[in-house]
Design an enzyme around this catalytic site. Structure first.
Site, short mmCIF file in Angstrom:
data_model
loop_
_atom_site.label_atom_id
_atom_site.label_comp_id
_atom_site.label_asym_id
_atom_site.label_seq_id
_atom_site.Cartn_x
_atom_site.Cartn_y
_atom_site.Cartn_z
N LYS A 29 -30.44 -0.77 -20.74
CA LYS A 29 -29.67 0.47 -20.58
C LYS A 29 -28.43 0.25 -19.71
CE LYS A 29 -32.28 2.42 -16.67
NZ LYS A 29 -31.21 2.41 -15.68
N THR A 30 -28.53 -0.55 -18.65
CA THR A 30 -27.36 -0.78 -17.80
C THR A 30 -26.26 -1.48 -18.58
OG1 THR A 30 -28.82 -0.96 -15.87
CG2 THR A 30 -26.57 -1.79 -15.62
N GLU A 220 -30.83 7.39 -15.36
CA GLU A 220 -32.16 7.84 -14.91
C GLU A 220 -32.27 9.37 -14.94
OE1 GLU A 220 -34.45 5.78 -14.67
OE2 GLU A 220 -33.74 3.86 -13.88
N GLN A 250 -41.07 7.25 -18.29
CA GLN A 250 -41.05 6.68 -16.95
C GLN A 250 -40.72 7.73 -15.89
OE1 GLN A 250 -39.55 2.46 -16.56
NE2 GLN A 250 -38.60 2.95 -18.53
#
Length: 672
Positions: A29-30, A220, A250
């Site tokens: 994702k980063t 996030e 998560q």
């Protein structure tokens, strides 16, 4: 762009309108976020000052910024805002807080300053009760994060007239806020609370910031709380160019106020949302992911996704049944030694647990096995104050020349032997070079009646320990005689904190009981202290580092602390009913779902080697209680190898060699 998979590329190229990127564990994702920023600036010509990317931690923001720097020259990224929510709030307040009646040069008060205000407030409040300032401080923070002001507190659902603390806040919350404003100060929670207040009271200001930041990206997103969501709504009031990245599977911080509904209901909040699922995992083997998928799919309220990996050659995860917590820890230490002997660095190994109460047994066995370790997000068990106090007593009883231990416990619990008294004895020691304890026993200096009582206590227990074959009853007797439990109770008014401290003492007694049950030792105080302090000299040395510069130690941490991290080998311990899921969460469907997400997070920390453990019985409240396998692993037998190790104990040398060879064949294949 060639480095991206098809889904990542779609996310990078989708710039206009609302976008929800469901990024599973280890899905890059980063990388996707930073490539998206680079594409917007370098390929689409979007001005960097119109892009705002928000993360939750300085570490995450710093990592994204470093990656962006590698892709975009400095001249083209000038004005780009890539920061945390709180950094953004501070930036806005420094320019705009005068609208709320504050001077622009406000002060940010730390916890000590905040506690001082509450202390003065409590002096003025007549509630007929002693209140714990830490509890009041925490409750004020929770109210702010729910966007409940002092003016609206009484009308809110948070107010409970039957709760003494809620009633006290009726006076203290307004008092606290008035004092902060009088001092032209804010606390940490005020940063976002006042930012939203500013936007609510000055919608034209919110509109201006929305027009400034035409493209909003949030990392996030599953961890956002109601306050942050309202700020986001203001920042998108003039456009819907919002891209959020997150994984509802998560979402494990509900206890901190995070609201999973923010990500689950994203399409309702932002119509015409495009959803892209990043399901290819670059971290774990397919067999680990297959288990993770089976565990998490039992949650009903979730965004459906199935993680997969091209790493498909490793062994299945293992589930070991151990006899008890000590046996569980011994099995793990055996396995760690095997992995290390075959070349895996300790920094690539992690032991995870649901509760900190599980760590002391593991620490004991790691110390015995001479395996260096670090604890993330907490102190080592034997470094905690109350435990060091007890150990100091035992060390002094064993060795009256141990002056450091003597000074530590001379007035703990308080027995009226203050600094002045100690100074008098130290002056005598200057004239007579003897041990300090010896000086304390001299009759000529018995002007302080509490000193002889103390030295007699030490001599009494020196005799008691020399006569006993079991240490546990004598240690319990010592703690009772010195009033240690009462001493701790007086030291902590916060009931939650007190319960944690008392639990530490019980865990220490459990450690003594385990020592008494081990047959390879003489059950002497000397041997027990040697066992406790076994790794101290090793701990104090500079730890060795591996080829990547990582400290070569096994990592111990809670499941909550592990999110975002990864390790080659992971031991997921205590997979038992009432532990994972935790007994406090069994009556709430939402909390039970979060416990399942915790298990999912733990499983997906492992790259190639996953061992899960549970016990046949475990010491609970000083009593061995039978344990049941966690519901999260029931009916999942096809996805792990279940081994009953309760009767086998340690592997034979031949079994060990074959097992280790098979594990490392898979590890080496994965690394290649």
């Amino acid at each position: 762009m060639e480095q991206l998979n098809e889904r990542q590329l779609q996310a990078v190229l989708s710039v206009q309108g609302p976008l929800l990127i469901l990024a599973g564990a280890g899905s890059g994702k980063t990388k996707t976020i930073t490539h998206r920023i680079a594409h917007m600036i370098t390929q689409m010509g979007i001005a960097p000052e119109s892009i705002l990317a928000l993360s939750f931690t300085n570490k995450a923001a710093s990592e994204m910024l470093q990656r962006v720097r590698l892709m975009i020259p400095a001249s083209k990224r000038k004005g780009l805002s890539l920061c945390t929510f709180h950094a953004l709030g501070l930036q806005i307040l420094k320019k705009e807080i005068h609208h709320l009646g504050y001077h622009p040069r406000f002060t940010l008060y730390d916890t000590a300053d905040q506690m001082s205000i509450l202390r003065y407030g409590l002096r003025q409040y007549r509630g007929g009760k002693n209140f714990d300032r830490k509890i009041l401080h925490s409750q004020i923070g929770q109210l702010k994060n729910k966007n409940i002001s002092a003016e609206n507190y009484l009308k809110s659902s948070a107010y409970d007239p039957s709760d003494d603390y809620c009633v006290a806040l009726e006076f203290l919350y307004p008092y606290y806020q008035e004092k902060l404003k009088f001092y032209n100060a804010l606390d940490f929670d005020d940063i976002l609370f006042k930012t939203l207040q500013l936007f609510d009271q000055k919608p034209e200001l919110a509109k201006a910031y929305s027009q400034k930041f035409q493209y909003l990206m949030i990392d996030e997103y599953q961890d956002t709380n109601p306050l942050q969501f309202q700020i986001i709504k203001h920042l998108t009031s003039t456009h819907h160019n919002i891209c959020v990245v997150g994984d509802d599977d998560q979402a494990i911080y509900g206890f901190r106020g995070a609201d999973i509904q923010n990500i689950l209901n994203f399409e309702q909040h932002f119509p015409k949302t495009k959803i892209i699922k990043l399901e290819e995992n670059y971290r774990s083997t397919q067999k680990i992911l297959s288990l993770a998928n089976e565990v998490i799919k039992k949650n009903k309220k979730r965004k459906e996704k199935t993680m997969w990996s091209q790493k498909d050659h490793a062994q299945l995860p293992y589930l070991w049944q151990a006899a008890d917590a000590t046996h569980e820890a011994q099995l793990i230490c055996d396995e760690i030694n095997r992995l290390q002997n075959q070349g895996l660095h300790l920094s690539e190994i992690c032991v995870l647990y649901r509760s900190n109460t599980q760590s002391p047994v593991m620490e004991d066995e790691l110390r015995m096995a001479q395996i260096p370790y670090q604890i993330i997000g907490g102190q080592k068990f034997y470094e905690r104050k109350e435990i060091k106090d007890i150990i100091a007593y035992l060390c002094l009883i064993q060795n009256q020349n141990d002056e450091l231990s003597l000074r530590r416990v001379l007035n703990v619990p308080n027995r009226g032997i203050g600094a002045k008294t100690l100074e008098n004895y130290l002056e005598q020691r200057e004239k007579n070079p003897q041990s300090l304890f010896k000086i304390l026993t001299w009759p000529a200096l018995e002007h302080q009646k509490n000193v002889p009582a103390f030295t007699e206590l030490i001599h009494k227990y020196q005799k008691r320990f020399s006569e006993t074959s079991l240490l546990t009853p004598v240690v319990e007797e010592l703690l009772a005689e010195i009033g240690f439990y009462q001493f701790v109770q007086k030291s902590y008014q916060n009931q939650k904190q007190l319960a944690a401290k008392l639990a530490l003492i019980d865990q220490f007694l459990d450690s003594v009981r385990r020592f008494d049950q081990q047959t390879e030792f003489d059950h002497t105080l000397d041997q027990f202290i040697a066992k406790i302090l076994l790794a101290d000299s090793q701990d104090q040395q500079r730890p060795s580092k591996d080829q990547d510069g990582q400290v070569n130690q096994v990592t111990l941490m809670t499941l909550h602390a592990s999110k975002g991290l990864e390790f080659e080998a992971v031991f997921l311990t205590g997979l038992e009913e009432e532990l994972l899921p935790h007994k406090k969460c069994l009556l709430s469907a939402d909390e039970l779902s979060e416990e399942r997400r915790l298990a999912y997070v733990g499983i997906t920390r492992a790259k190639t080697h996953l061992v899960m453990t549970y016990c046949k019985e475990r010491l609970i409240y000083n009593k061995m209680s039978p344990r049941k396998l966690s519901r999260f692993l029931k009916d999942q037998e096809d996805f792990y190898v279940h081994q009953d190790r309760t009767t086998l104990g340690h592997m034979s040398e031949e079994e060990s060699k074959e097992y280790t060879a098979s594990v490392f064949r898979d590890l080496l294949k994965s690394i290649d």
